[in-house]
Design a protein around this motif. Structure first.
Motif: not given
Length: 436
Positions: A74-94, A101-109
């Motif tokens: 709820k305090d940090c709800c920027d989906i684009d920032k979280e998707l950028e984290k996903v991209r970087v995590a994938l680049d780092m081979k996680a 996610s624990n706020y709002g309608k999370t299905e789209g993300m």
């Protein structure tokens, strides 16, 4: 021949495409892999609806995998920032990403992460229930909890954390044995609250077969969450933790009877000298199921540096049997991690995992280190950077402080031991005081 899950296929003697992918990644005989999947000692989380997945195995004899947690609050709800984290995590081979996610309608993300990610994806459906229904926790019904689980299956989630072992009996154990930090699992604390407010049994324990129906349908792996994990070193290896672990072992056997794959989640905070015994207990009580540890953090007094306290514990845990490490960032206990926090957490977890793989004798682990050592002896900077767990940081350090002689660094200069030995062994003069 038809099959419902990876475990069902393995027990029928079928080699799935996911098993083939994992065997190639691990340099492992695929038949040996199939046998371990059939026994439940290796899980291959692979939801039938996750089309972009490049399968990974978790368990006995395989490389130690790492998971990256991210997601909006709820305090940090920027989906684009979280998707950028996903991209970087994938680049780092996680190998795994959990959308917490624990706020709002999370299905789209959630769906976007599944679509873009070859890594296995995990969630905690309990977190999603409040936002999904826009209802207070107390008012959510048993049917509604299971509808959320079904939705995560439909969306392609590969493994779900469900705190099914926190039953009424475990709660009574908790009440009789006071803790310093109570129940620190977010999902576990929500279930505890729901059970107390409704004077009811844990729905995921009471209706466990219903959970297995959903997991079998989509081939979702159950990550049996440790609601009673210790949140401080003072609470480690206490009655609640062990009581819940015994129940998780029983639930593991019930899942395997339905061909549903299982991962067991483990302790959070724990003194160094308790880790080995805890790994032995988990493997024994849970019949060799893959073990996923949340750290463990080996001291409670290093906020801002808990990626280090976690990596220390994770390396020891994986050496003695843990198969899957949940990364911890410097922001742990303090805030939602930002991108740089995530990067530091990933690197720390990868170091811990690889250090344990050397100790466990995993194929290729020692060879990687030997290649790095040879590049150092040869003073081959580009090869060193290419072999590094994180190539960016060492290159940045090297470029930030340029030596007079490129076959050394600014710490030792011409007194570099590698330079000295290389020249002497080649029959050259080392020229310490005069210019070449």
């Amino acid at each position: 021949m038809n099959y419902t899950t990876q475990m069902d296929a393995a027990r029928k003697g079928i080699i799935t495409k996911e098993m083939t992918v994992v065997a190639e990644k691990e340099n492992m005989d695929v038949e040996a892999l199939r046998e371990l999947v059939a026994e439940g000692k290796i899980a291959i989380p692979a939801n039938k609806n996750h089309q972009s997945l490049s399968a990974e195995g978790v368990g006995q004899g395989l490389r130690t995998k790492i998971n990256v947690n991210l997601g909006i609050s709820k305090d940090c709800c920027d989906i684009d920032k979280e998707l950028e984290k996903v991209r970087v995590a994938l680049d780092m081979k996680a190998e795994a990403i959990m959308d917490l996610s624990n706020y709002g309608k999370t299905e789209g993300m959630r769906r976007r992460i599944v679509e873009m990610s070859p890594a296995m994806i995990g969630t905690v459906p309990m977190y999603d229930a409040v936002g999904f229904y826009d209802k207070e926790l107390k008012d959510i019904t048993v049917d509604e909890f299971f509808k959320v689980v079904e939705k995560h299956g439909e969306d392609g989630i590969d493994f779900i954390t469900v705190h099914a072992g926190l039953n009424r009996e475990a709660i009574e154990t908790f009440k009789r044995n006071k803790r310093v930090t109570h129940i620190v699992s977010r999902g576990g604390s929500l279930l505890f609250a729901w059970m107390e407010l409704n004077n009811a049994e844990n729905p995921f324990f009471e209706h466990y077969d219903r959970l297995l129906d959903i997991c079998e349908k989509y081939d979702m792996t159950i990550s049996l969450g440790d609601a009673g994990r210790p949140g401080s070193t003072a609470d480690a290896t206490d009655p609640l933790q062990i009581k819940e672990l015994i129940t998780l072992g029983e639930l593991t056997k019930r899942a395997w009877e339905r061909n549903v794959q299982v991962i067991i989640e483990g302790p959070g905070h724990m003194a160094l000298n308790e880790i080995e015994a805890n790994m032995l207990l988990q493997k024994k009580l849970c019949h060799g199921a893959p073990f996923y540890v949340l750290g463990p953090l080996v001291t409670d007094v290093a906020p801002g540096y808990d990626h280090i306290t976690s990596a220390i514990g994770g390396a020891i845990a994986a050496t003695y049997g843990a198969d899957f490490l949940c990364y911890v960032t410097p922001a742990e206990h303090l805030r939602l991690p930002d991108l740089e926090d995530m990067k530091e957490g990933i690197v720390a977890a990868k170091i811990a995992a690889h250090a344990a793989d050397i100790a466990k004798g995993i194929k290729g682990a020692k060879e990687w280190d030997k290649a790095m050592s040879k590049a150092r002896a040869d003073i081959d900077w580009e090869t060193m950077f290419d072999l590094a767990i994180d190539p960016v940081k060492p290159r940045k350090y090297r470029e930030s402080s340029t030596p007079h002689h490129m076959d050394s660094c600014t710490m030792c200069g011409k007194m570099c031991s590698m330079r000295t030995m290389k020249k002497i062994l080649n029959g050259e003069d080392i020229n310490l005081l005069r210019e070449d």
